[in-house]
Write a protein that holds these residues in place. Structure first.
Motif, PDB file in Angstrom:
ATOM      1  N   ASP A 144      59.525  26.021  42.935  1.00 22.21           N
ATOM      2  CA  ASP A 144      58.277  26.747  42.733  1.00 22.21           C
ATOM      3  C   ASP A 144      58.489  28.250  42.911  1.00 22.21           C
ATOM      4  O   ASP A 144      57.894  29.052  42.201  1.00 22.21           O
ATOM      5  CB  ASP A 144      57.215  26.241  43.716  1.00 22.21           C
ATOM      6  N   ARG A 145      59.353  28.611  43.845  1.00 26.21           N
ATOM      7  CA  ARG A 145      59.626  30.028  44.115  1.00 26.21           C
ATOM      8  C   ARG A 145      60.732  30.591  43.217  1.00 26.21           C
ATOM      9  O   ARG A 145      61.044  31.773  43.275  1.00 26.21           O
ATOM     10  CB  ARG A 145      60.037  30.207  45.589  1.00 26.21           C
ATOM     11  N   GLY A 146      61.328  29.723  42.390  1.00 25.73           N
ATOM     12  CA  GLY A 146      62.410  30.168  41.511  1.00 25.73           C
ATOM     13  C   GLY A 146      63.723  30.374  42.249  1.00 25.73           C
ATOM     14  O   GLY A 146      64.606  31.076  41.773  1.00 25.73           O
ATOM     15  N   ASP A 147      63.883  29.751  43.406  1.00 29.30           N
ATOM     16  CA  ASP A 147      65.083  29.891  44.245  1.00 29.30           C
ATOM     17  C   ASP A 147      66.080  28.793  43.856  1.00 29.30           C
ATOM     18  O   ASP A 147      66.186  27.758  44.496  1.00 29.30           O
ATOM     19  CB  ASP A 147      64.690  29.785  45.719  1.00 29.30           C
ATOM     20  N   THR A 148      66.826  29.035  42.795  1.00 28.69           N
ATOM     21  CA  THR A 148      67.755  28.027  42.289  1.00 28.69           C
ATOM     22  C   THR A 148      68.921  27.769  43.241  1.00 28.69           C
ATOM     23  O   THR A 148      69.451  26.659  43.293  1.00 28.69           O
ATOM     24  CB  THR A 148      68.294  28.422  40.904  1.00 28.69           C
ATOM     25  N   GLY A 149      69.308  28.768  44.013  1.00 34.30           N
ATOM     26  CA  GLY A 149      70.404  28.588  44.967  1.00 34.30           C
ATOM     27  C   GLY A 149      70.062  27.545  46.021  1.00 34.30           C
ATOM     28  O   GLY A 149      70.854  26.640  46.301  1.00 34.30           O
TER      29      GLY A 149
ATOM     30  N   GLU B   4      63.238  12.363  56.425  1.00 38.68           N
ATOM     31  CA  GLU B   4      64.131  13.482  56.098  1.00 38.68           C
ATOM     32  C   GLU B   4      64.206  13.676  54.586  1.00 38.68           C
ATOM     33  O   GLU B   4      64.175  14.803  54.086  1.00 38.68           O
ATOM     34  CB  GLU B   4      65.525  13.227  56.681  1.00 38.68           C
ATOM     35  N   TYR B   5      64.273  12.571  53.847  1.00 43.14           N
ATOM     36  CA  TYR B   5      64.300  12.644  52.390  1.00 43.14           C
ATOM     37  C   TYR B   5      63.048  13.334  51.853  1.00 43.14           C
ATOM     38  O   TYR B   5      63.123  14.237  51.010  1.00 43.14           O
ATOM     39  CB  TYR B   5      64.430  11.229  51.807  1.00 43.14           C
ATOM     40  N   LEU B   6      61.873  12.926  52.357  1.00 45.92           N
ATOM     41  CA  LEU B   6      60.623  13.537  51.896  1.00 45.92           C
ATOM     42  C   LEU B   6      60.566  15.027  52.227  1.00 45.92           C
ATOM     43  O   LEU B   6      60.120  15.837  51.405  1.00 45.92           O
ATOM     44  CB  LEU B   6      59.423  12.816  52.513  1.00 45.92           C
ATOM     45  N   ARG B   7      61.017  15.394  53.413  1.00 45.46           N
ATOM     46  CA  ARG B   7      61.032  16.814  53.798  1.00 45.46           C
ATOM     47  C   ARG B   7      61.964  17.610  52.889  1.00 45.46           C
ATOM     48  O   ARG B   7      61.624  18.729  52.467  1.00 45.46           O
ATOM     49  CB  ARG B   7      61.454  16.979  55.257  1.00 45.46           C
ATOM     50  N   LEU B   8      63.129  17.044  52.603  1.00 41.93           N
ATOM     51  CA  LEU B   8      64.058  17.735  51.709  1.00 41.93           C
ATOM     52  C   LEU B   8      63.497  17.838  50.289  1.00 41.93           C
ATOM     53  O   LEU B   8      63.675  18.874  49.627  1.00 41.93           O
ATOM     54  CB  LEU B   8      65.416  17.038  51.696  1.00 41.93           C
ATOM     55  N   LYS B   9      62.839  16.783  49.828  1.00 41.69           N
ATOM     56  CA  LYS B   9      62.221  16.843  48.490  1.00 41.69           C
ATOM     57  C   LYS B   9      61.147  17.932  48.445  1.00 41.69           C
ATOM     58  O   LYS B   9      61.049  18.675  47.462  1.00 41.69           O
ATOM     59  CB  LYS B   9      61.601  15.489  48.119  1.00 41.69           C
ATOM     60  N   ALA B  10      60.351  18.028  49.513  1.00 34.67           N
ATOM     61  CA  ALA B  10      59.331  19.086  49.559  1.00 34.67           C
ATOM     62  C   ALA B  10      59.991  20.457  49.517  1.00 34.67           C
ATOM     63  O   ALA B  10      59.517  21.362  48.807  1.00 34.67           O
ATOM     64  CB  ALA B  10      58.469  18.937  50.816  1.00 34.67           C
ATOM     65  N   ARG B  11      61.080  20.620  50.266  1.00 36.07           N
ATOM     66  CA  ARG B  11      61.805  21.901  50.255  1.00 36.07           C
ATOM     67  C   ARG B  11      62.394  22.186  48.874  1.00 36.07           C
ATOM     68  O   ARG B  11      62.399  23.334  48.409  1.00 36.07           O
ATOM     69  CB  ARG B  11      62.909  21.898  51.305  1.00 36.07           C
ATOM     70  N   LEU B  12      62.898  21.135  48.209  1.00 35.58           N
ATOM     71  CA  LEU B  12      63.449  21.299  46.865  1.00 35.58           C
ATOM     72  C   LEU B  12      62.379  21.798  45.900  1.00 35.58           C
ATOM     73  O   LEU B  12      62.586  22.772  45.162  1.00 35.58           O
ATOM     74  CB  LEU B  12      64.029  19.968  46.371  1.00 35.58           C
ATOM     75  N   TRP B  13      61.220  21.150  45.925  1.00 40.20           N
ATOM     76  CA  TRP B  13      60.161  21.560  45.004  1.00 40.20           C
ATOM     77  C   TRP B  13      59.585  22.920  45.385  1.00 40.20           C
ATOM     78  O   TRP B  13      59.187  23.698  44.509  1.00 40.20           O
ATOM     79  CB  TRP B  13      59.077  20.483  44.911  1.00 40.20           C
ATOM     80  N   ASP B  14      59.575  23.233  46.664  1.00 42.37           N
ATOM     81  CA  ASP B  14      59.167  24.567  47.084  1.00 42.37           C
ATOM     82  C   ASP B  14      60.137  25.612  46.546  1.00 42.37           C
ATOM     83  O   ASP B  14      59.716  26.659  46.025  1.00 42.37           O
ATOM     84  CB  ASP B  14      59.101  24.662  48.615  1.00 42.37           C
TER      85      ASP B  14
END
Length: 142
Positions: free
Chosen positions: A121-126, A108-118
């Protein structure tokens, strides 16, 4: 040629590495393995392979060597040791279940980290801001 499997064949069948097969023989988990008289190479008979198949399965489930030894000792006692066998397997199942839970948290941590970096990458600070507390909460559970 002497009947029985070579160490390579025994390794492939049991899932245990060749060094592990040698080690299990050395520490007495399996009895001395007969040798081919002409080559001196180990030849694993059907009875030994039955033991190695069981040990390979249990080892792949993460069972410790001392528990493998205990399993074999109890197995030799047959049904008289049924309750002890049950306890051995229940205890190991509990350890494995706890390990699976730790792995789920890490996944779950790795999936959330991937989502964070995604999100970054998309500039979605929210989205990135929303994910950080969830990541920190997961870290506290490790």
């Amino acid at each position: 040629m002497t009947a029985g499997l070579t160490i390579l064949e025994a390794s492939r069948r049991s899932g245990l590495s060749e060094p592990t097969l040698r080690y299990y023989e050395q520490i007495g988990l399996v009895g001395p393995v007969p040798r081919d008289p002409s080559s001196g190479h180990r030849r694993y008979d059907a009875e030994t392979m039955d033991v190695l198949d069981s040990l390979g399965c249990l080892r792949s489930a993460g069972m410790r060597v001392e528990d493998l030894r205990r399993y074999l000792e109890l197995l030799a006692r047959g049904d008289a040791a049924a309750a002890e066998q049950r306890d051995l397997f229940d205890d190991h199942a509990d350890r494995l279940e706890a390990e699976i839970e730790r792995l789920r948290l890490r996944l779950e941590y790795l999936r959330l980290k991937a989502r964070l970096w995604d999100a970054r990458d998309r500039g979605d600070t929210g989205t990135a801001r929303e994910l950080v507390p969830r990541l920190l909460a997961l870290i506290d559970r490790f």
